[in-house]
Design a protein around this motif. Structure first.
Motif, PDB file in Angstrom:
ATOM      1  N   LEU A  30       0.829  -1.197   0.000  1.00  0.00           N
ATOM      2  CA  LEU A  30       0.000   0.000   0.000  1.00  0.00           C
ATOM      3  C   LEU A  30       0.868   1.254   0.000  1.00  0.00           C
ATOM      4  N   GLN A  35      -1.934   4.340  -2.223  1.00  0.00           N
ATOM      5  CA  GLN A  35      -3.387   4.288  -2.337  1.00  0.00           C
ATOM      6  C   GLN A  35      -4.032   5.366  -1.473  1.00  0.00           C
ATOM      7  N   THR A  36      -5.216   5.766  -1.874  1.00  0.00           N
ATOM      8  CA  THR A  36      -5.980   6.696  -1.049  1.00  0.00           C
ATOM      9  C   THR A  36      -6.524   5.950   0.162  1.00  0.00           C
ATOM     10  N   PRO A  37      -6.920   6.652   1.236  1.00  0.00           N
ATOM     11  CA  PRO A  37      -7.489   5.977   2.411  1.00  0.00           C
ATOM     12  C   PRO A  37      -8.675   5.096   2.060  1.00  0.00           C
ATOM     13  N   THR A  38      -9.508   5.538   1.146  1.00  0.00           N
ATOM     14  CA  THR A  38     -10.667   4.733   0.756  1.00  0.00           C
ATOM     15  C   THR A  38     -10.235   3.446   0.073  1.00  0.00           C
ATOM     16  N   GLU A  39      -9.244   3.572  -0.804  1.00  0.00           N
ATOM     17  CA  GLU A  39      -8.749   2.398  -1.523  1.00  0.00           C
ATOM     18  C   GLU A  39      -8.054   1.434  -0.557  1.00  0.00           C
ATOM     19  N   LYS A  40      -7.305   1.982   0.402  1.00  0.00           N
ATOM     20  CA  LYS A  40      -6.640   1.140   1.398  1.00  0.00           C
ATOM     21  C   LYS A  40      -7.664   0.345   2.194  1.00  0.00           C
ATOM     22  N   ALA A  41      -8.711   1.018   2.639  1.00  0.00           N
ATOM     23  CA  ALA A  41      -9.746   0.353   3.421  1.00  0.00           C
ATOM     24  C   ALA A  41     -10.430  -0.742   2.614  1.00  0.00           C
ATOM     25  N   ALA A  42     -10.630  -0.484   1.337  1.00  0.00           N
ATOM     26  CA  ALA A  42     -11.284  -1.466   0.465  1.00  0.00           C
ATOM     27  C   ALA A  42     -10.413  -2.705   0.303  1.00  0.00           C
ATOM     28  N   GLU A  44      -8.031  -3.733   2.389  1.00  0.00           N
ATOM     29  CA  GLU A  44      -7.987  -4.427   3.675  1.00  0.00           C
ATOM     30  C   GLU A  44      -9.236  -5.271   3.883  1.00  0.00           C
ATOM     31  N   GLU A  45     -10.359  -4.754   3.458  1.00  0.00           N
ATOM     32  CA  GLU A  45     -11.609  -5.490   3.590  1.00  0.00           C
ATOM     33  C   GLU A  45     -11.611  -6.725   2.700  1.00  0.00           C
ATOM     34  N   ARG A  48      -9.403  -9.279   4.425  1.00  0.00           N
ATOM     35  CA  ARG A  48     -10.111  -9.806   5.602  1.00  0.00           C
ATOM     36  C   ARG A  48     -11.191 -10.788   5.191  1.00  0.00           C
TER      37      ARG A  48
END
Length: 249
Positions: A30, A35-42, A44-45, A48
């Protein structure tokens, strides 16, 4: 109760290492890809959810990681691991495939493995079995180990090895009975036992066991594989076959 350090071979410790590796690898990727925070969260999800939907990958990863770590430990031991105390060998002393067994004469599982090792030797004429005495269960097993090395000095190792396990748990009377049954010169054996090289061998074996994180008997090393416990003849034969087949490409 005294504090104890986590066992580095514990499944939970290994699982933690896997999770750390996944997180670390993901974090590095990452960071590199910005990546943008939104892309990072996506992302990671996604990771997971994949793990939750495919939990079988964790045991598989644990097994592969453990095998890799075992291989590193075995490689670090070098020739010291496979070089026997003179004469403390079963099977073909010039064999091209070497199986190392850490054993204790007070160990019931070691006793049960004797016929399995004999069967492996019969089925594999090129098998050399290096016995590393690891008397960790009782003071009497340490004395039996010393007599075993004295038997090796008289070229009576195999005979004593079998007789000692057949005699039951080590004790002064069973050790002497096994030595007599093996045809040993008892006075000569007592002199050899008093020599520094015998105690040095036992200390060397203990150091190797600690280096390999072996904490019980029987334990086995063949190729880069480290096997703990009474794994059985088939598992050992599979490991022998893997060594004969050579490294996978």
């Amino acid at each position: 109760m005294a504090d104890t350090a986590p066992n580095p071979r514990s499944p939970w410790v290994i699982l933690a290492l896997i999770i750390v590796a996944l997180i670390g690898g993901l974090g590095g990727w990452l960071l590199g890809s910005r990546q943008t925070p939104t892309e990072k969260a996506a992302i990671e999800e996604i990771v997971r959810n994949y793990i939750l939907e495919n939990p079988e990958i964790l045991p598989q990863a644990m097994e592969r990681l453990q095998a890799r770590e075992n291989g590193k430990q075995v490689a670090s031991a070098g020739d010291a691991l496979t070089a026997p105390f003179p004469g403390a060998v079963l099977g073909n002393p010039n064999g091209t495939v070497t199986l190392v067994e850490f054993t204790d004469y007070a160990c019931g599982y070691c006793r049960a493995s004797v016929p399995e090792v004999e069967a492996l030797i019969a089925a594999n004429p090129d098998l050399k079995v290096v016995i590393r005495e690891l008397p960790i269960l009782s003071p009497a097993s340490a004395e039996a180990a010393r007599w075993s090395l004295a038997a090796a000095e008289q070229s009576k190792f195999e005979a004593f090895h079998k007789a000692m396990f057949a005699a039951g748990r080590p004790a002064a009377d069973t050790i002497e009975a096994a030595a007599t049954r093996a045809g040993m010169d008892l006075d000569r054996a007592r002199k050899v036992i008093a020599e520094p090289r015998v105690e040095a061998e036992l200390k060397r074996n203990l150091a190797l066991a600690q280096q390999l994180r072996i904490d019980g008997t029987p334990s086995w090393v063949i190729g880069e594989q480290l096997l703990a416990g009474a794994v059985g003849q088939k598992v050992l034969q599979d490991a022998i076959d893997a060594v004969k087949a050579g490294p996978k490409r």
